[in-house]
Design an enzyme around this catalytic site. Structure first.
Site, short mmCIF file in Angstrom:
data_model
loop_
_atom_site.label_atom_id
_atom_site.label_comp_id
_atom_site.label_asym_id
_atom_site.label_seq_id
_atom_site.Cartn_x
_atom_site.Cartn_y
_atom_site.Cartn_z
N ASP A 154 0.85 -1.19 0.00
CA ASP A 154 0.00 0.00 0.00
C ASP A 154 0.88 1.24 0.00
O ASP A 154 2.11 1.16 0.14
CB ASP A 154 -0.89 -0.06 1.24
CG ASP A 154 -2.04 0.92 1.21
OD1 ASP A 154 -2.28 1.56 0.15
OD2 ASP A 154 -2.74 1.05 2.23
N GLU A 160 2.39 5.17 -4.08
CA GLU A 160 2.22 6.08 -5.22
C GLU A 160 3.48 6.92 -5.52
O GLU A 160 3.57 7.39 -6.67
CB GLU A 160 1.04 7.03 -4.97
CG GLU A 160 -0.29 6.34 -5.00
CD GLU A 160 -0.55 5.45 -3.79
OE1 GLU A 160 -1.23 4.43 -3.93
OE2 GLU A 160 -0.02 5.78 -2.70
N ASP A 178 -66.63 17.89 -31.91
CA ASP A 178 -66.26 17.19 -30.68
C ASP A 178 -67.30 16.12 -30.39
O ASP A 178 -68.34 16.04 -31.05
CB ASP A 178 -66.19 18.23 -29.55
CG ASP A 178 -65.47 17.72 -28.30
OD1 ASP A 178 -64.91 16.61 -28.34
OD2 ASP A 178 -65.49 18.45 -27.29
N GLU A 214 -67.45 10.32 -31.01
CA GLU A 214 -66.98 8.92 -30.99
C GLU A 214 -68.06 7.90 -31.37
O GLU A 214 -67.66 6.81 -31.82
CB GLU A 214 -66.42 8.60 -29.60
CG GLU A 214 -65.13 9.31 -29.28
CD GLU A 214 -65.30 10.80 -29.00
OE1 GLU A 214 -64.39 11.56 -29.34
OE2 GLU A 214 -66.37 11.18 -28.45
N ASP A 269 -58.80 15.53 -24.19
CA ASP A 269 -58.98 16.23 -22.92
C ASP A 269 -57.92 15.78 -21.92
O ASP A 269 -58.17 14.99 -21.00
CB ASP A 269 -60.38 15.97 -22.38
CG ASP A 269 -61.46 16.48 -23.33
OD1 ASP A 269 -61.14 17.33 -24.18
OD2 ASP A 269 -62.61 16.02 -23.22
#
Length: 1814
Positions: free
Chosen positions: A484, A487, A1377, A1380, A1484
């Site tokens: 360890d 570095e 409108d 449907e 809507d």
């Protein structure tokens, strides 16, 4: 306080600037001291005209300024963003090649520096390039000082690698001479191109940039990369080994890895780039895409390795640096560690409690706390008194012991003043790193206090280290070593004395390393080591320590393999050591980031890798630690490690009965079961260079979805790990690539593939899946590998799509060195095919002492139990296994073979035979019982198969393979095929719907790109849809011209349509389940891919359909948008994308109630309740051509009036006309563009059609007249339902009844009107609006009759009523409108529908909203009768879905007739062909964020359906809107083709002037953009009307070759050229958008964005919507005004967005904007514009425009005009007369503006406009 800080920082900046100038002066010398002229007075940089993304930074240090940039001889061009360099290189920096010497495999070049200013001084004047093609897959090139030796990395392995060139270097490497650059190519594709910027090579600053072929870059390290794939958006990564926390920043960490992998494309071809340089450096990634290296020493020593796959690149790289060690088998076990157990007693306590709960656990560590005062080679004889015996304690239970050593050696005495002999012996050997004098040991501080630092590059140090380790190993027995702090870490800054002020400790340029100081937390850079100065070798410290430690381990352990674990590393370390990812934290980020870290170290050649499980720092919560233990069980290096002072986190600490312990034990037992597989992967890594932990893209590189997956990973090719990485989460989105996948724990095959899927992973679960095609060697697990290695072995075989599998096993003693090299191992090659499993020994050099045997084989994906199984040893006789030795689970399709006793080391064959045909795989099942509540009895009663499944969505009741019809060809001609079908006799699936036994099929080859196939009952007439389509008069009889081929499957019958070009089956109905009965028809087809779009009208959460068992009902209904709610229209049309990027479309012309089911086969099932099957298919082959061909069939869309493209306002709930007038005035005062005002049903008296409310809206006619005089338009609403309860004369009803226009019962049921209830109220009642809905309907709503618009008489009546009303109230458009048709009662008043009850509640009900109420819910009775225009009587059951369609054309015809103008009709209910007459709004909706983004999906779908004039109610209809939502919706809605703000009664106003001034201003600004671009939008509408093009266009329509576009639905295009990327989520200030592979300009800034083919994070403040214009296109535009009456009078402007090559094109359509049939009558202007070589040319395509509508040319804006100054422009009219014009050129934005207004050039006449530079 802030001012003080600022002053201090300013002083620091001044000081640093002075220092920098001083350094430049110091370094402006050659190595021999000769001064170099670095100022070069008179140097003029040659600045290139390049995209911003390709700028290479000439001022990477702080403080860039114009003067500083120019002093460096670079180009200064500031921008509005700092990430892009403002100071960038010219083309006349760099080096010039003086001579080149080539041979077959070598290029040698000499070069000199071009005269140019210096960046940091010390420039090397003569350089040498030496390049060699070492192998066909490896190129090596070095650039170095021709005259002076510089530091080069003394790599232990690379020096031994031999070359074997076979490919001439000229095929790979090309040299550019001036300035010098090199280009590396493969197969004519440029991979690494350094010609984009000059080479900089100074003594302490070297820079090289290279352009790359793709954005997909992986690697570089060591850092924390939060994602595996690099962000290329100007990210700089420093590389310099450093003891730092891996906390997610961009800083440098423990190792040095200047290596990256670039994935070129989806063929898998990839390459790697390795810079062998150990100096401090940084690497910048930029969106060009490109990479820039900046290193401050050494040489440029590059290796490029090439592979056909990413995995092969890793092989090549590891061949170069050294392949990884095979770790000892025991080191693959689970490991425990912590810093500071405080005593050995505490260590043992930890060991015992984990043993007690049976956690599989092989290794125990001690950290530095075991040492005496943290001194190496000592132990604490009080707290760790019994440490010499600890290894034996562990060995007794089969466990191992690992201890730690750090490099730093204390200078202090030991306890009691005793000599610290390790230090003394090292001093005697001169083993330390020295100060700059080369004599004085450098003193620092680490854990033990004052320390020296071993110089592992010195042989005397290596000898000392080996000797000390050997001495210590005799004192403390242990099994392996952990190193360890190498570095190298130092707690002092450089040294106890500090560091000298020189150019090594303070170089002229310091990369962006942590702290910005070279010696921070390490040694002074001028320290001396045997390999060189610490400046050069710092990042090799860990590497040299590993090499020394390897020698020490060999000395101590001899032939024992042992283990080394290092923190600091360098390429090549993996040959000897493993690595962990450092000192992470106990947090959810670090558990995520560990996966990219492991994947990267797989690239770097260190497969023995893992993170500290549960986190090193901080306390780990139980949930975090549990999830981490789950994923950590699949880290190659699996260690739980935590830090001093935090709570314990070993599994047992959480309690013996905790979920954590149970889960940890469970997954560790799986790990141990699979250790033979993991060990074999390490063998493959060691012998070939394979990765162990593997990214999905390495296996599935042809699937772009895998390229960014880094929250999942693979073990090798076969085991997919999907962890939970977020708190509180039990559902994870996982990606399953295109393969079979089996759940490891249930062994059941998943149905998902090539899809992102939500996987449920409760607290105790991890996702673990085996890939089909795998054979995994296993072993019964135990608590340690010592014991598990004695247990029986086994195999798990997962069959792939071809029922094949393969695998390997490597086996040795697990501990000895060089077993591979010495052949002392067993290797098996496993294979399974055609029911035969082969266990083939390929090497047998080892005899296991445990006499191991394969005892169990588990085979996944076996559909049925074998009839028999035989086992045959190699060279022996076969043995039939008893039935008791194998079992088969039909539900899971798992075959288990037990009690085998196949000896390890011998070859065998295991074979089985099947008696019956294989069972139908789960993915191939087609649902025989789509209704709810299926059970086995119901299933069998339908003649179907029953088998349960663990996979969600898979049908349990499914058709047998022969269920359906058989076919017989009656005729086959060049124009089509006719067939007769006979039903394969079976039980009727639905007794109430008798099956039709004989059918007729007709296939027509209508066109080269269109065919039709129709299936009907030839003996009994059935209903067929009365919607006319446009079909060619003659078929396409030339087979060579047809894009398709049709094949017939005879039994069961099916049609296959095959795209000739690719062989792709785009329709394949040769699957079981075809049913044709009276009231139920079902047909299924395989799909060509998983990419399907369309079907409606239903709210879809994504544009691309999810094929994971989703069913969508289609039946027109007054139903607001909602998930899986059938809405207003019906569109049985889809577009399919094929994997080849071709597209096709399919229409089912059927108007009955229906549904469609998707399944992941991939396949699609249609179910319809009547009529016939009448399919039309168009072949594209592009998505846009699919829509063009489809609209050729169904009719081109209507061309809307120009004014209807303006902004529109409406609300349900205006109290009176004064409210509308106030709104109008407020909008005008705010200057907000606005063209159309609406009135909803409030304007009517009691909601009666054609009756004006004189009390509240008496002034409306005058108001409308006033607004229209000021350029406004008015649209009013009409519903179809007509009140029949009036006490006074109601002409509309009276005349309708007289004309017999209303829908009635058939004569046999009474011939009376079928009464419903809708909006009209009873007369003479006071409505109490506080009552509940149903009560109010019953008490107040009048009976209404419904016009039957199929009848010609109804159309005549309707037009007359509209005409009469126009006399009272003028209007310009009509909004229809509730068609449907909607009713507020179910079926009829009173609810009793007459006639056949099966039509109201049919035998099969699709999954419709309120389906339990029957088909008549909220509409008419299905037995109602309607009469077609030809007099044919039909049931409403059959034509219900056509009501809105039948309503639309009579309305459109009436509008044109009454107004004499084109106008617009907007309808709610639609069906294919409706777009010929009307637009549509999306219904809507709610004021909610999800409805905002889903509106884009809806628009794109209606684009497919041939209705381009579409949009959603801006700000939402239902519920109060909120400020931010409404504002974002105004921005998005400004780019709806139909742009209307509309809300519902009872909600607050939401129009733009209802909020505040800021809201109004932002709305005005974005609508001004819309109005500016209306000429472009109108042109798109013209192209839709004449060619069938889409207007709102999905990105995939333009960029179908980019598969990333195939699933984008949060962005869209206007036509080909305008990209809209709206903000769609609450609170966001950034939005992620995809910029396809094209040149894109920011609409707001006119600047080229420099990014393409990637996702981009875009700033999106509240006042901003991101808009981009595509290069290569010209957009017509006009200055906006308050409405279009005024804006249409302005001159025509042009936005010219130049392509990469400086070209552009566009068109302009213009007519009077409202005339009827102006296109058909040729009353229009059409102009084409082109730009080439700085010349804009117009071409008149058609001109018959009324003079009143003719325009002049105005402002022309040219984007991408370059940085070279434009000095003038000339426009030449149609007579040849030229007029000079002023050109305004911004060379920063590269926008050129030329105002041609003064030249008065008519647009309807040709002209040319040119501009010049220089």
């Amino acid at each position: 306080m802030g001012k003080v800080v600022t002053v201090i920082l300013g002083i620091v900046a001044v000081v640093m600037t002075v220092l920098a100038i001083t350094f430049i002066a110091l370094f402006a010398t050659k190595g021999n001291g000769e001064s170099i002229d670095e100022t070069l007075d008179g140097f003029v940089p040659q600045c290139p005209n390049i995209p911003n993304a390709e700028r290479v930074d000439c001022y990477p240090d702080a403080g860039a300024s114009k003067s500083g940039c120019e002093q460096r001889g670079c180009c200064w061009s500031p921008l509005d963003q700092r990430s892009v360099p403002w100071c960038f290189f010219p083309t006349n920096h760099g080096y010039k090649v003086e001579s080149v010497h080539n041979s077959d495999y070598v290029i040698h070049a000499e070069m000199t520096r071009m005269k140019s200013p210096s960046m940091f001084g010390g420039d090397i004047q003569q350089l040498t390039l030496h390049a060699e093609m070492q192998t066909s897959n490896r190129l090596h090139f070095k650039i170095f000082d021709s005259n002076n030796k510089r530091f080069e990395v003394p790599h232990e392995h690379i020096a031994t690698v031999k070359s074997n060139p076979t490919t001439p270097i000229s095929e790979t490497l090309k040299i550019t001479n001036e300035p010098f650059g090199l280009t590396v190519s493969r197969n004519n594709r440029v991979l690494f191109d350094t010609t984009m910027a000059p080479l900089v090579f100074a003594d302490q600053y070297i820079q090289l940039s290279a352009k790359l072929p793709s954005q997909y870059i992986y690697g570089l390290g060591e850092h924390v990369h939060q994602r595996y794939r690099h962000d290329m958006n100007w990210r700089t990564w420093p590389i310099f080994t450093r003891d730092a926390f891996p906390n997610g920043g961009t800083h440098n960490l423990y190792g040095q890895y200047p290596f990256f992998l670039c994935l070129e494309d989806d063929t898998g071809k990839s390459f790697g780039v390795f810079l062998l340089n150990s100096n401090a450096m940084e690497v910048t990634l930029q969106p060009a895409p490109a990479v820039t290296y900046r290193t401050i020493g050494g040489i440029l020593d590059f290796y490029l390795v090439f592979g056909d796959t990413p995995e092969q690149v890793v092989y090549e790289f590891l061949e170069l640096i050294g392949k990884p060690v095979i770790p000892a088998y025991w080191s693959l076990g689970f490991q425990l560690s912590r810093w500071n157990y405080t005593s050995l007693a505490e260590v043992k306590k930890t060991v015992e409690r984990n043993r007690a709960v049976n956690i599989p656990y092989d290794i125990q560590y001690t950290d530095i706390d075991y040492m005496e005062d943290k001194k190496d080679f000592t132990y604490d004889k009080e707290k760790f008194k019994e440490l010499p015996q600890f290894a034996d304690y562990l060995h007794e239970k089969g466990q191992r012991y690992i201890l730690i050593l750090d490099p730093a050696i204390a200078t202090s005495k030991r306890v009691g003043g005793a000599a610290y002999e390790s230090y003394d012996r090292g001093t005697a050997k001169n083993a330390w790193v020295f100060e700059s004098d080369g004599k004085t040991p450098l003193i620092g501080e680490v854990w033990p206090g004052e320390t020296v630092f071993p110089d592992y590059t010195s042989q005397s140090c290596i000898d000392w280290w080996i000797d000390e380790y050997e001495r210590f190993s005799r004192e403390i027995k242990h099994d392996a070593l952990w190193i360890d702090m190498n570095e190298v870490a130092n707690f002092k800054q450089g040294s106890a004395k500090g560091c000298l002020d020189n150019n090594l400790n303070y170089p002229p340029y310091t990369p962006q390393i942590l702290d910005g100081v070279m010696y921070s937390k390490t040694l002074c850079m001028d320290a001396k080591q045997a390999w060189g100065t610490h400046y050069d070798v710092h990042s090799l410290y860990g590497y040299s320590m590993v090499l020394a430690t390897e020698q020490a381990l060999r000395r101590v352990f001899g032939s024992n393999r042992t283990l080394m674990l290092t923190r600091s590393s360098f390429p090549g370390v993996g040959k000897y050591s493993g690595h962990w990812l450092g000192d992470n934290g106990a947090n959810w980020n670090d558990i995520k980031w560990a996966i990219p870290g492991m994947l990267e170290f797989g690239l770097f050649g260190i497969p023995y890798i893992g993170a500290d499980i549960c986190g090193f720092f901080d306390d780990s919560s139980e949930e975090l630690c549990r999830r981490w233990m789950q994923v950590g069980a699949f880290y190659p290096f699996s260690r739980n490690h935590n830090a001093e002072g935090y709570k314990p986190q070993d599994p047992a600490y959480y309690g013996a009965d905790s979920v954590l312990v149970k889960s940890s034990r469970h997954y560790l037992r799986i790990r141990y079961t699979l250790l033979p597989y993991l060990y074999t992967l390490f063998y493959k890594a060691h012998t070939r260079g394979d990765t162990v932990v593997r990214p999905l893209l390495h296996e599935f590189y042809n699937d772009i979805n895998t390229w960014e997956v880094d929250r999942q990973f693979l073990w090798g090719p076969y085991l997919l790990i999907t962890p939970v990485l977020d708190p509180g989460v039990e559902d994870v989105q996982a990606y399953f690539p295109d393969a079979r996948w089996y759940d490891y724990e249930t062994m059941v095959q998943r149905g998902d593939r090539k899809a992102f899927v939500n996987v449920h992973l409760p607290a105790e679960k991890l996702g673990l899946h085996i890939r089909g095609g795998a054979i995994l060697p296993t072993q019964e697990p135990e608590v340690t590998t010592t014991y598990s290695r004695r247990n029986p072995m086994g195999l798990i075989i997962a069959l792939d799509d071809n029922n094949k599998a393969s695998g390997e096993l490597f086996w040795d003693d697990g501990d000895s060195r060089n077993t591979v090299e010495d052949g002392k191992y067993i290797h098996y090659q496993f294979s399974f095919e055609n029911g035969i499993l082969k266990l083939q020994v390929t090497n047998n050099g080892y005899k296991d002492p445990n006499n191991l045997k394969f005892e169990k084989i588990t085979v996944l994906g076996v559909p049925a139990r074998p009839a028999s199984i035989t086992m045959t040893p190699d060279g022996g006789s076969s043995t039939t296994l008893p039935d008791s030795s194998f079992t088969h689970n039909a539900g899971t399709q798992v075959l288990s073979i037990i009690n085998l006793a196949l000896e390890l080391g011998k070859s065998y064959t295991v074979q089985w035979t099947m008696t019956a045909s294989p069972e139908i795989p789960e993915l191939e099942r087609f649902d025989c019982h789509p209704e709810e509540h299926a059970d086995e009895n119901k299933c069998r009663a339908r003649g179907c198969l029953w088998k349960k499944s663990e996979t969600a969505g898979v049908p349990w009741c499914y058709y047998a393979n022969d269920y359906g019809y058989s076919s017989k060809v009656i005729s086959s001609t060049s124009s089509g095929i006719t067939l007769d079908l006979t039903r394969n006799t079976r039980i009727s699936s639905r007794p109430d719907s008798p099956d039709i036994n004989n059918l007729r099929v007709q296939i027509w080859y209508h066109k080269s790109d269109m065919l039709q196939f129709k299936i009907w009952d030839p003996t009994n007439e059935r209903y067929e849809v009365p919607v006319p389509l446009t079909l060619p008069s003659t078929p396409e009889t030339d087979e060579g011209k047809r894009l398709y081929e049709v094949k017939i499957s005879q039994n069961p019958f099916g049609i296959q349509v095959i795209r000739k070009k690719t062989g792709t089956k785009i329709w394949d109905s040769a699957v079981p389940g075809f049913t044709f009965s009276d009231l139920f028809i079902q047909v299924s087809t395989r799909l060509s891919s998983n990419f399907v779009y369309g079907f409606g009208e239903t709210e879809h959460p994504s544009y691309k359909h999810d094929l994971n068992y989703h069913t969508w009902g289609m039946f027109s209904k007054d139903q607001p948008p909602g998930y899986k709610m059938n809405c207003y229209g019906v569109h049985p049309f889809y577009m399919g994308l094929e994997n080849s990027s071709d597209a096709h479309g399919v229409l089912l012309l059927n108007s009955n109630a229906m549904d469609v089911t998707f399944q992941p086969t991939p396949a699609l099932t249609y179910r319809t309740l009547g009529g016939i099957l009448d399919f039309y298919m168009v072949l594209g082959p592009t998505p846009e051509m699919v829509v063009q061909e489809y609209t050729t069939l169904i009719g081109r869309p209507v061309l809307p009036a120009y004014w209807s493209l303006g902004f529109q306002l409406c609300r349900y709930g205006y109290a009176n006309d004064a409210e509308i007038e106030d709104l109008y005035n407020d909008m005008r005062a705010a200057g907000i563009p606005y063209d159309v005002q609406y009135a909803d049903i409030d304007y009517m008296e009691r909601q009666l059609d054609f009756v004006l409310d004189k009390v509240n809206f008496g002034g409306l006619p005058d108001l409308v007249n006033k607004m229209r005089a000021e350029g406004m338009r008015f649209i009013f609403i009409l519903d179809p339902a007509i009140s029949g309860n009036e006490t006074t004369d109601y002409p509309a009803f009276r005349r309708g009844k007289e004309a017999d226009v209303f829908i009635k019962w058939p004569a046999e049921l009474g011939n009376d009107i079928v009464w419903g209830k809708v909006w009209p109220d009873f007369p003479n009642v006071t409505v109490d609006e506080n009552l509940d809905w149903d009560t109010a309907v019953e008490l107040y709503r009048a009976y209404t009759a419904f016009p039957d618009f199929f009848r010609t008489s109804t159309a005549t009546w309707w037009q007359q009523e509209i005409s009469n009303f126009y006399k009272e109230l003028k209007f310009d458009g009509i909004w229809i409108d509730m068609n449907e048709p909607a009713s507020f009662v179910h079926g009829t008043v009173g609810g009793k529908c007459l006639g056949n009850p099966l039509l109201e509640n049919p035998p099969y009900m699709p999954p419709l909203e309120s389906k339990h109420m029957g088909l008549n819910h909220k509409t008419l009775c299905m037995n109602s009768e309607q009469i077609l225009s030809n007099g044919k009587r039909v049931k409403h059951y059959d034509v219900h879905n056509l009501y809105g369609w039948s309503h639309t054309k009579p309305t459109y015809d009436a509008l044109l007739s009454v107004t004499g103008k084109r106008g617009i009709v907007v309808t709610r209910s639609t069906y294919p062909t409706s777009g010929q007459w009307a637009g549509h709004w999306l219904g809507d909706n709610n004021a909610s964020w999800d409805q905002l983004y889903k509106s884009i999906i809806g628009m794109m779908e209606f684009s497919l359906f041939g209705i381009p004039y579409t949009g959603a109610d801006i700000c939402g209809f239902f519920n109060p809107s909120e400020y931010e939502l409404c504002l974002r919706w105004m921005q998005l809605g400004a780019f709806y083709p139909y742009s209307r703000n509309h809300n519902g009664k009872g909600n607050p106003r939401q129009d733009p002037v209802a909020w505040d001034e800021r809201f109004a201003n932002i709305s005005r600004d974005v609508l001004n953009i819309r109005y500016t671009l209306l000429p472009y939008l109108y042109e798109l509408m013209f192209e839709a009307h004449t060619k069938g093009n889409t207007v709102v266009r999905p990105l995939l329509h333009e960029f179908v070759e980019e598969k990333a576009t195939w699933d984008i639905h949060r962005q869209f295009l206007w036509g080909p050229a305008l990209l809209i990327t709206p903000a769609l989520d609450k609170g966001v200030t950034k939005v992620e958008g995809y910029l396809p592979n094209a040149r894109w300009y920011d609409y707001h800034t006119a600047k080229y964005v420099g990014v393409r083919a990637q996702k981009v994070s875009m700033d999106t403040p509240l006042d901003h919507i991101n808009l981009h214009v595509r290069g290569g296109y010209i957009l017509p535009c006009q200055k906006p005004e308050n409405n279009t009456m005024y804006s249409r009078k302005n001159p025509l402007g042009l936005i010219v967005a130049l392509s990469d090559s400086g070209t552009a094109k566009g068109s302009f359509f213009w007519d009077d904007g409202e005339g009827i049939d102006t296109v058909a009558k040729s009353q229009y202007l059409l102009v084409d514009f082109t730009v080439n070589e700085r010349t804009l040319t117009s071409k008149i395509i058609h001109h018959q425009l009324n003079p009143a509508d003719q325009l002049k040319l105005g402002v022309v804006k040219v984007w991408g005009a370059g940085t070279t100054k434009v000095t003038g422009a000339t426009i030449t009219d149609s007579t040849g007369k030229g007029t000079p014009l002023t050109a305004q050129h911004n060379n920063v934005t590269e926008e050129l503006i030329i105002d041609a207004t003064s030249a008065a050039i008519p647009v309807h006449l040709t002209f040319t406009l040119t501009w010049k530079t220089g």
